[in-house]
Motif scaffolding. Structure first.
Motif, PDB file in Angstrom:
ATOM      1  N   THR A 101       0.879  -1.218   0.024  1.00 50.63           N
ATOM      2  CA  THR A 101      -0.124  -0.168   0.023  1.00 50.63           C
ATOM      3  C   THR A 101       0.845   1.277   0.026  1.00 50.63           C
ATOM      4  OG1 THR A 101      -1.687  -1.174   1.448  1.00 50.63           O
ATOM      5  CG2 THR A 101      -2.027   1.255   1.193  1.00 50.63           C
ATOM      6  N   ASN A 102       0.312   2.017  -0.550  1.00 53.37           N
ATOM      7  CA  ASN A 102       1.224   3.491  -0.795  1.00 53.37           C
ATOM      8  C   ASN A 102       0.782   4.476   0.520  1.00 53.37           C
ATOM      9  OD1 ASN A 102       2.235   3.642  -3.551  1.00 53.37           O
ATOM     10  ND2 ASN A 102       0.265   3.048  -4.066  1.00 53.37           N
ATOM     11  N   PHE A 103       1.804   4.880   1.118  1.00 52.77           N
ATOM     12  CA  PHE A 103       1.656   5.768   2.293  1.00 52.77           C
ATOM     13  C   PHE A 103       2.080   7.166   2.178  1.00 52.77           C
ATOM     14  CE2 PHE A 103       1.320   1.559   3.775  1.00 52.77           C
ATOM     15  CZ  PHE A 103       0.402   1.602   5.125  1.00 52.77           C
ATOM     16  N   GLY A 104       1.517   8.199   2.721  1.00 46.58           N
ATOM     17  CA  GLY A 104       1.859   9.701   2.713  1.00 46.58           C
ATOM     18  C   GLY A 104       1.230  10.360   1.534  1.00 46.58           C
ATOM     19  N   TYR A 105       0.951  11.490   1.675  1.00 43.23           N
ATOM     20  CA  TYR A 105       0.324  12.356   0.720  1.00 43.23           C
ATOM     21  C   TYR A 105       1.174  13.068  -0.050  1.00 43.23           C
ATOM     22  CZ  TYR A 105      -2.538  15.825  -1.328  1.00 43.23           C
ATOM     23  OH  TYR A 105      -3.215  16.664  -2.436  1.00 43.23           O
TER      24      TYR A 105
END
Length: 161
Positions: A142-146
């Motif tokens: 999963t991608n984390f951070g904006y």
């Protein structure tokens, strides 16, 4: 934080969010009832005021019903974390700031799903950090951070993340 603690924390946050939505939705629907009863209390009220109250009351009613719906529907977050982690494509923390720019003691964890929908959990900052750290270990794909690039990709095609 182990899986059991993380699951308990997520369940507690989901329950808290549901309670807030149900409370606010019920308050708004109750306020609508009050606004609809108001013209009966004041016989001197003009038609324009009555129509204005009706329109404003309908806004409160619609908002209240939507909040009740959100509060009563089931959350996908827990089942996605435990059973189908591939549906979670992007997660980030969002610090809550008031309109005057004052930092609050609340952080939102925003969960984006592969079908283009999202759900938000509100937590304290330390709890949010602990949860994010645990999720990063549990959900390595999963991608984390904006960032703006991830937002653009998500809007174009959530499955591309």
């Amino acid at each position: 934080m182990d899986d059991q603690q993380m699951n308990a924390l997520v369940k507690k946050a989901i329950r808290g969010s549901k309670i807030r939505f149900i409370f606010l939705g019920s308050f708004l629907v109750g306020f609508w009832v009050f606004m609809m009863y108001l013209p009966k209390l004041d016989k001197t009220m003009g038609k324009g005021t009555e129509i204005g109250l009706l329109i404003l009351g309908l806004v409160f009613l619609i908002t209240g019903v939507l909040m009740l719906y959100v509060g009563l529907r089931s959350s996908r977050i827990m089942s996605s974390i435990t059973s189908s982690p591939e549906t979670l494509v992007w997660i980030y923390r969002q610090n809550v700031v008031t309109q005057t720019g004052t930092q609050t003691n609340t952080s939102n964890i925003v969960f984006h799903f592969s079908d283009g929908k999202k759900e938000v959990l509100s937590l304290g900052p330390k709890t949010a950090d602990n949860l994010l750290d645990s999720l990063k270990m549990k959900l390595p794909k999963t991608n984390f951070g904006y960032n703006k690039e991830l937002e653009k990709k998500f809007k174009e095609n959530p499955n591309s993340l």
